[in-house]
Design a protein around this motif. Structure first.
Motif, PDB file in Angstrom:
ATOM      1  N   VAL A   1       0.924  -1.424   0.098  1.00 41.83           N
ATOM      2  CA  VAL A   1      -0.068  -0.072  -0.033  1.00 41.83           C
ATOM      3  C   VAL A   1       0.856   1.421   0.132  1.00 41.83           C
ATOM      4  CG1 VAL A   1      -1.730   1.120   1.300  1.00 41.83           C
ATOM      5  CG2 VAL A   1      -2.003  -1.365   1.187  1.00 41.83           C
ATOM      6  N   VAL A   2       1.965   1.291   0.740  1.00 38.71           N
ATOM      7  CA  VAL A   2       2.812   2.373   0.826  1.00 38.71           C
ATOM      8  C   VAL A   2       3.432   2.603  -0.653  1.00 38.71           C
ATOM      9  CG1 VAL A   2       5.068   3.042   1.850  1.00 38.71           C
ATOM     10  CG2 VAL A   2       3.437   2.185   3.208  1.00 38.71           C
ATOM     11  N   HIS A   3       3.750   1.640  -1.147  1.00 38.64           N
ATOM     12  CA  HIS A   3       4.292   1.690  -2.644  1.00 38.64           C
ATOM     13  C   HIS A   3       3.253   2.456  -3.600  1.00 38.64           C
ATOM     14  CE1 HIS A   3       6.699   0.885  -6.170  1.00 38.64           C
ATOM     15  NE2 HIS A   3       5.672   0.265  -6.651  1.00 38.64           N
TER      16      HIS A   3
ATOM     17  N   LEU B   1      -8.037   9.859  -8.560  1.00 37.38           N
ATOM     18  CA  LEU B   1      -6.733   9.442  -7.518  1.00 37.38           C
ATOM     19  C   LEU B   1      -7.167   8.223  -6.907  1.00 37.38           C
ATOM     20  CD1 LEU B   1      -4.113  10.192  -6.299  1.00 37.38           C
ATOM     21  CD2 LEU B   1      -5.544  11.663  -4.742  1.00 37.38           C
ATOM     22  N   MET B   2      -8.174   8.209  -6.055  1.00 31.84           N
ATOM     23  CA  MET B   2      -8.820   7.213  -5.306  1.00 31.84           C
ATOM     24  C   MET B   2      -8.951   5.848  -6.087  1.00 31.84           C
ATOM     25  SD  MET B   2      -8.314   8.048  -2.427  1.00 31.84           S
ATOM     26  CE  MET B   2      -8.939   6.884  -1.254  1.00 31.84           C
ATOM     27  N   ARG B   3      -9.508   5.926  -7.462  1.00 32.32           N
ATOM     28  CA  ARG B   3      -9.596   4.797  -8.164  1.00 32.32           C
ATOM     29  C   ARG B   3      -8.571   4.105  -8.466  1.00 32.32           C
ATOM     30  NH1 ARG B   3     -13.324   6.928 -10.680  1.00 32.32           N
ATOM     31  NH2 ARG B   3     -12.240   7.803 -12.253  1.00 32.32           N
TER      32      ARG B   3
ATOM     33  N   SER C   1      -7.405   0.486  -6.995  1.00 32.54           N
ATOM     34  CA  SER C   1      -7.134  -0.450  -8.115  1.00 32.54           C
ATOM     35  C   SER C   1      -5.748  -1.033  -8.038  1.00 32.54           C
ATOM     36  CB  SER C   1      -7.554   0.039  -9.526  1.00 32.54           C
ATOM     37  OG  SER C   1      -7.520  -0.895 -10.375  1.00 32.54           O
ATOM     38  N   ARG C   2      -4.785  -0.168  -8.144  1.00 33.80           N
ATOM     39  CA  ARG C   2      -3.409  -0.763  -8.039  1.00 33.80           C
ATOM     40  C   ARG C   2      -2.974  -1.492  -6.836  1.00 33.80           C
ATOM     41  NH1 ARG C   2      -0.885   4.569 -11.190  1.00 33.80           N
ATOM     42  NH2 ARG C   2      -1.071   5.207  -8.965  1.00 33.80           N
ATOM     43  N   SER C   3      -3.480  -0.976  -5.731  1.00 27.46           N
ATOM     44  CA  SER C   3      -3.030  -1.498  -4.340  1.00 27.46           C
ATOM     45  C   SER C   3      -3.732  -2.806  -4.377  1.00 27.46           C
ATOM     46  CB  SER C   3      -3.370  -0.892  -3.443  1.00 27.46           C
ATOM     47  OG  SER C   3      -4.546  -0.130  -3.386  1.00 27.46           O
ATOM     48  N   SER C   4      -4.867  -2.986  -4.967  1.00 26.54           N
ATOM     49  CA  SER C   4      -5.648  -4.422  -4.618  1.00 26.54           C
ATOM     50  C   SER C   4      -5.028  -5.360  -5.882  1.00 26.54           C
ATOM     51  CB  SER C   4      -7.028  -4.131  -5.324  1.00 26.54           C
ATOM     52  OG  SER C   4      -8.026  -3.552  -4.579  1.00 26.54           O
TER      53      SER C   4
ATOM     54  N   ARG D   1      -5.677 -13.149  -0.390  1.00 27.67           N
ATOM     55  CA  ARG D   1      -6.952 -13.683  -1.056  1.00 27.67           C
ATOM     56  C   ARG D   1      -8.213 -13.213  -0.470  1.00 27.67           C
ATOM     57  NH1 ARG D   1      -4.708 -14.772  -4.856  1.00 27.67           N
ATOM     58  NH2 ARG D   1      -2.961 -16.244  -4.580  1.00 27.67           N
ATOM     59  N   HIS D   2      -8.011 -12.134   0.104  1.00 31.75           N
ATOM     60  CA  HIS D   2      -9.467 -11.329   0.725  1.00 31.75           C
ATOM     61  C   HIS D   2      -9.977 -10.438  -0.542  1.00 31.75           C
ATOM     62  CE1 HIS D   2     -11.860  -8.292   2.819  1.00 31.75           C
ATOM     63  NE2 HIS D   2     -11.854  -9.319   3.701  1.00 31.75           N
ATOM     64  N   GLU D   3     -11.140 -10.734  -0.663  1.00 27.99           N
ATOM     65  CA  GLU D   3     -12.015 -10.002  -2.246  1.00 27.99           C
ATOM     66  C   GLU D   3     -13.270  -9.388  -1.658  1.00 27.99           C
ATOM     67  OE1 GLU D   3     -12.148  -8.968  -5.995  1.00 27.99           O
ATOM     68  OE2 GLU D   3     -10.589 -10.457  -5.419  1.00 27.99           O
ATOM     69  N   PRO D   4     -13.643  -8.141  -1.664  1.00 32.81           N
ATOM     70  CA  PRO D   4     -12.721  -7.168  -2.325  1.00 32.81           C
ATOM     71  C   PRO D   4     -11.780  -6.754  -1.163  1.00 32.81           C
ATOM     72  CG  PRO D   4     -14.707  -6.161  -1.927  1.00 32.81           C
ATOM     73  CD  PRO D   4     -14.995  -7.794  -1.555  1.00 32.81           C
ATOM     74  N   ILE D   5     -10.597  -6.088  -1.585  1.00 31.37           N
ATOM     75  CA  ILE D   5      -9.749  -5.394  -0.539  1.00 31.37           C
ATOM     76  C   ILE D   5     -10.301  -4.068   0.156  1.00 31.37           C
ATOM     77  CG2 ILE D   5      -7.488  -4.354  -0.168  1.00 31.37           C
ATOM     78  CD1 ILE D   5      -7.089  -7.261  -1.002  1.00 31.37           C
ATOM     79  N   TRP D   6     -10.929  -3.081  -0.621  1.00 33.02           N
ATOM     80  CA  TRP D   6     -11.286  -1.861   0.126  1.00 33.02           C
ATOM     81  C   TRP D   6     -12.896  -1.793   0.038  1.00 33.02           C
ATOM     82  CZ3 TRP D   6      -7.693   0.709   1.796  1.00 33.02           C
ATOM     83  CH2 TRP D   6      -6.255   0.794   1.289  1.00 33.02           C
ATOM     84  N   GLN D   7     -13.304  -1.129   1.083  1.00 34.36           N
ATOM     85  CA  GLN D   7     -14.908  -0.810   1.071  1.00 34.36           C
ATOM     86  C   GLN D   7     -15.127   0.261  -0.119  1.00 34.36           C
ATOM     87  OE1 GLN D   7     -15.857   1.353   4.730  1.00 34.36           O
ATOM     88  NE2 GLN D   7     -15.852  -0.647   6.033  1.00 34.36           N
TER      89      GLN D   7
END
Length: 151
Positions: free
Chosen positions: A43-45, A82-84, A88-91, A100-106
């Motif tokens: 996520v930091v990356h 920006l947030m999309r 998306s990239r962090s997921s 394996r958690h799907e989805p990553i974000w709320q």
């Protein structure tokens, strides 16, 4: 917040280049995915990649076990873009790393535009102190997933 209600976070949202925003986004069902060091670094990356691509300038951020606080100056894109891109990239990066958690974000995110008279360093200190308030560490020196341009 349910997917059906996530549209409420977008109501009245305005993206102004050059403006400072405090952004907050949480993992799906507040799962502590970033308690894992490598997941948090993924996520930091992605936060840093947003800077490199000139979408924003990160002023301060902290990756908590189940959410991210991010103080930015918006540059060439809208908040939504920006947030999309970030989510998306962090997921994708996390899934590629074996999460394996799907989805990553709320769905959605929270944003607050800072007023010109607000003390930006105070807001940055508030963000960075999150791990202390959450009792994850006794000093920010012991928490690896944060940064601020003033330090």
């Amino acid at each position: 917040m349910s997917l059906a209600q996530s549209f409420l976070l977008r109501r009245g949202r305005f993206s102004e280049p050059g403006r400072l925003y405090l952004l907050t986004t949480a993992t799906h069902q507040r799962k502590p995915l970033f308690s894992n060091f490598q997941n948090a670094r993924q996520v930091v990356h992605q936060l840093r990649l947003s800077d490199q691509e000139q979408d924003c300038q990160s002023l301060a951020w902290v990756v908590m076990p189940d959410h991210v606080h991010w103080l930015i100056e918006l540059k060439s894109v809208t908040l939504g873009t920006l947030m999309r891109r970030f989510k998306s990239r962090s997921s994708r990066a996390l899934h590629k790393a074996g999460v394996r958690h799907e989805p990553i974000w709320q769905p959605g995110y929270q944003d607050r535009a800072l007023r010109k008279e607000e003390n930006i360093r105070y807001v940055a200190r508030y963000i960075v102190a999150n791990p202390i308030r959450a009792r994850l560490v006794t000093s920010i020196r012991f928490y690896p997933h944060w940064d601020a341009v003033w330090l």
